[in-house]
Motif scaffolding. Structure first.
Motif, PDB file in Angstrom:
ATOM      1  N   PHE A 190       0.823  -1.214   0.000  1.00  0.00           N
ATOM      2  CA  PHE A 190       0.000   0.000   0.000  1.00  0.00           C
ATOM      3  C   PHE A 190       0.855   1.261   0.000  1.00  0.00           C
ATOM      4  O   PHE A 190       0.495   2.265  -0.639  1.00  0.00           O
ATOM      5  CB  PHE A 190      -0.950  -0.012   1.197  1.00  0.00           C
ATOM      6  CG  PHE A 190      -2.119  -0.937   1.021  1.00  0.00           C
ATOM      7  CD1 PHE A 190      -3.174  -0.575   0.192  1.00  0.00           C
ATOM      8  CD2 PHE A 190      -2.156  -2.176   1.647  1.00  0.00           C
ATOM      9  CE1 PHE A 190      -4.253  -1.426  -0.002  1.00  0.00           C
ATOM     10  CE2 PHE A 190      -3.232  -3.036   1.458  1.00  0.00           C
ATOM     11  CZ  PHE A 190      -4.284  -2.672   0.631  1.00  0.00           C
ATOM     12  N   LEU A 191       2.004   1.221   0.673  1.00  0.00           N
ATOM     13  CA  LEU A 191       2.912   2.361   0.598  1.00  0.00           C
ATOM     14  C   LEU A 191       3.429   2.530  -0.832  1.00  0.00           C
ATOM     15  O   LEU A 191       3.652   3.648  -1.301  1.00  0.00           O
ATOM     16  CB  LEU A 191       4.095   2.168   1.559  1.00  0.00           C
ATOM     17  CG  LEU A 191       3.792   2.307   3.056  1.00  0.00           C
ATOM     18  CD1 LEU A 191       5.042   2.003   3.878  1.00  0.00           C
ATOM     19  CD2 LEU A 191       3.265   3.703   3.382  1.00  0.00           C
ATOM     20  N   GLY A 192       3.615   1.400  -1.528  1.00  0.00           N
ATOM     21  CA  GLY A 192       4.050   1.452  -2.916  1.00  0.00           C
ATOM     22  C   GLY A 192       3.066   2.190  -3.802  1.00  0.00           C
ATOM     23  O   GLY A 192       3.464   2.875  -4.752  1.00  0.00           O
ATOM     24  N   LEU A 193       1.778   2.071  -3.478  1.00  0.00           N
ATOM     25  CA  LEU A 193       0.765   2.808  -4.236  1.00  0.00           C
ATOM     26  C   LEU A 193       0.938   4.311  -4.042  1.00  0.00           C
ATOM     27  O   LEU A 193       0.813   5.092  -4.992  1.00  0.00           O
ATOM     28  CB  LEU A 193      -0.638   2.386  -3.792  1.00  0.00           C
ATOM     29  CG  LEU A 193      -1.016   0.918  -4.017  1.00  0.00           C
ATOM     30  CD1 LEU A 193      -2.439   0.668  -3.537  1.00  0.00           C
ATOM     31  CD2 LEU A 193      -0.876   0.524  -5.481  1.00  0.00           C
ATOM     32  N   THR A 194       1.242   4.715  -2.809  1.00  0.00           N
ATOM     33  CA  THR A 194       1.431   6.147  -2.550  1.00  0.00           C
ATOM     34  C   THR A 194       2.729   6.646  -3.184  1.00  0.00           C
ATOM     35  O   THR A 194       2.818   7.803  -3.604  1.00  0.00           O
ATOM     36  CB  THR A 194       1.447   6.458  -1.040  1.00  0.00           C
ATOM     37  OG1 THR A 194       2.672   6.007  -0.445  1.00  0.00           O
ATOM     38  CG2 THR A 194       0.265   5.795  -0.331  1.00  0.00           C
ATOM     39  N   ILE A 195       3.738   5.786  -3.238  1.00  0.00           N
ATOM     40  CA  ILE A 195       5.005   6.163  -3.864  1.00  0.00           C
ATOM     41  C   ILE A 195       4.803   6.379  -5.362  1.00  0.00           C
ATOM     42  O   ILE A 195       5.300   7.354  -5.937  1.00  0.00           O
ATOM     43  CB  ILE A 195       6.078   5.093  -3.601  1.00  0.00           C
ATOM     44  CG1 ILE A 195       6.449   5.076  -2.105  1.00  0.00           C
ATOM     45  CG2 ILE A 195       7.325   5.343  -4.454  1.00  0.00           C
ATOM     46  CD1 ILE A 195       7.326   3.919  -1.689  1.00  0.00           C
ATOM     47  N   LYS A 196       4.050   5.484  -6.000  1.00  0.00           N
ATOM     48  CA  LYS A 196       3.746   5.647  -7.425  1.00  0.00           C
ATOM     49  C   LYS A 196       2.951   6.934  -7.635  1.00  0.00           C
ATOM     50  O   LYS A 196       3.216   7.693  -8.591  1.00  0.00           O
ATOM     51  CB  LYS A 196       2.939   4.446  -7.914  1.00  0.00           C
ATOM     52  CG  LYS A 196       2.466   4.545  -9.365  1.00  0.00           C
ATOM     53  CD  LYS A 196       3.634   4.589 -10.327  1.00  0.00           C
ATOM     54  CE  LYS A 196       3.139   4.561 -11.763  1.00  0.00           C
ATOM     55  NZ  LYS A 196       4.263   4.627 -12.740  1.00  0.00           N
ATOM     56  N   LEU A 197       1.992   7.189  -6.755  1.00  0.00           N
ATOM     57  CA  LEU A 197       1.202   8.419  -6.825  1.00  0.00           C
ATOM     58  C   LEU A 197       2.102   9.642  -6.746  1.00  0.00           C
ATOM     59  O   LEU A 197       1.964  10.589  -7.533  1.00  0.00           O
ATOM     60  CB  LEU A 197       0.183   8.438  -5.682  1.00  0.00           C
ATOM     61  CG  LEU A 197      -0.656   9.706  -5.496  1.00  0.00           C
ATOM     62  CD1 LEU A 197      -1.603   9.888  -6.670  1.00  0.00           C
ATOM     63  CD2 LEU A 197      -1.434   9.641  -4.190  1.00  0.00           C
ATOM     64  N   ALA A 198       3.054   9.621  -5.809  1.00  0.00           N
ATOM     65  CA  ALA A 198       3.975  10.749  -5.643  1.00  0.00           C
ATOM     66  C   ALA A 198       4.852  10.925  -6.874  1.00  0.00           C
ATOM     67  O   ALA A 198       5.107  12.057  -7.316  1.00  0.00           O
ATOM     68  CB  ALA A 198       4.844  10.534  -4.402  1.00  0.00           C
ATOM     69  N   PHE A 199       5.316   9.818  -7.459  1.00  0.00           N
ATOM     70  CA  PHE A 199       6.130   9.905  -8.668  1.00  0.00           C
ATOM     71  C   PHE A 199       5.375  10.621  -9.779  1.00  0.00           C
ATOM     72  O   PHE A 199       5.919  11.504 -10.445  1.00  0.00           O
ATOM     73  CB  PHE A 199       6.530   8.494  -9.135  1.00  0.00           C
ATOM     74  CG  PHE A 199       7.879   8.057  -8.668  1.00  0.00           C
ATOM     75  CD1 PHE A 199       8.186   7.995  -7.311  1.00  0.00           C
ATOM     76  CD2 PHE A 199       8.860   7.694  -9.575  1.00  0.00           C
ATOM     77  CE1 PHE A 199       9.434   7.587  -6.875  1.00  0.00           C
ATOM     78  CE2 PHE A 199      10.118   7.278  -9.144  1.00  0.00           C
ATOM     79  CZ  PHE A 199      10.403   7.231  -7.796  1.00  0.00           C
TER      80      PHE A 199
END
Length: 230
Positions: free
Chosen positions: A80-89
């Motif tokens: 789920f943190l990976g989803l936010t990281i992709k969002l931030a990218f």
């Protein structure tokens, strides 16, 4: 090197080997990532950042497994943190060049689509700096809170699903380590330079490089946990 190290690193090599020896596997990964970037990000960080934490556990304790460590819950959280990281990218890579153009940096948007130039380096650095100064501290703190929650609940999936005591965990974090190591050292001296390189790479290689950084991220945060325990 101990037997457990040989087994671990052999498994690690076997995990990545197909992407290097099979063009079909590599092409499938690239195509799937283009079409399902969020799903890929969940899987990528669930696996790779958790591997980083397992390596960190080996550094701290001498073992790759420890009762209550909670590999599966950590993998779920990292997904789920990976989803936010992709969002931030996506947000920062898209918005930063536009903002720089607004400030008067000519060709900021176009530079990211062209070969390497000084302007492209500047824009990549700004994307990385804005993302790591605005988004990263929030993500890292949230990770630390969930990390504490997992340990406090025995490292089980059932424990992960219990309500997180955000206020209690937040006020009891080791802010000396969080500020002086995680924020003040890893962000300016590692993450901003590393992600500057990331945004200079072609899109397909950004994904692969970010995957490697996912492992490093897990290791660094695990080391921070070690410092907090001292």
């Amino acid at each position: 090197m101990k037997k457990q190290d040989v087994i671990f690193w052999l498994g690690f090599i076997l995990l990545f080997l197909p992407f290097f020896v099979s063009q079909t596997v590599f092409d499938f990964y690239i195509d799937f990532n283009k079409e399902h970037g969020m799903i890929t990000s969940f899987i990528k960080f669930a696996i790779l950042a958790t591997i980083g934490e397992v390596i960190g556990l080996r550094i701290r304790t001498g073992n790759y497994y420890q009762k209550g460590f909670g590999v599966i819950p950590r993998a779920i959280v990292w997904g789920f943190l990976g989803l936010t990281i992709k969002l931030a990218f996506v947000i920062f890579a898209t918005g930063t060049p536009i903002f720089l153009s607004y400030l008067g940096v000519e060709g900021a948007v176009e530079a990211m689509k062209q070969p390497f130039t000084g302007t492209k380096l500047l824009v990549a650095f700004c994307i990385s700096a804005f993302m790591n100064l605005i988004y990263a501290p929030v993500m890292m703190t949230l990770h630390k809170i969930t990390d504490t929650h997992i340990v406090d609940n025995g490292g089980t999936v059932v424990g992960l699903l219990r309500p997180i005591k955000f206020s209690n965990i937040f006020v009891n974090l080791n802010w000396d380590v969080q500020w002086n190591f995680v924020f003040k050292k890893t962000i300016p001296f590692f993450w901003i330079p590393a992600h500057t390189i990331t945004f200079l790479l072609p899109p397909d290689f950004q994904v692969l490089f970010a995957a490697v950084l996912g492992i490093v991220l897990g290791v660094l945060l695990a080391i921070a946990s070690l410092k907090s325990a001292k």
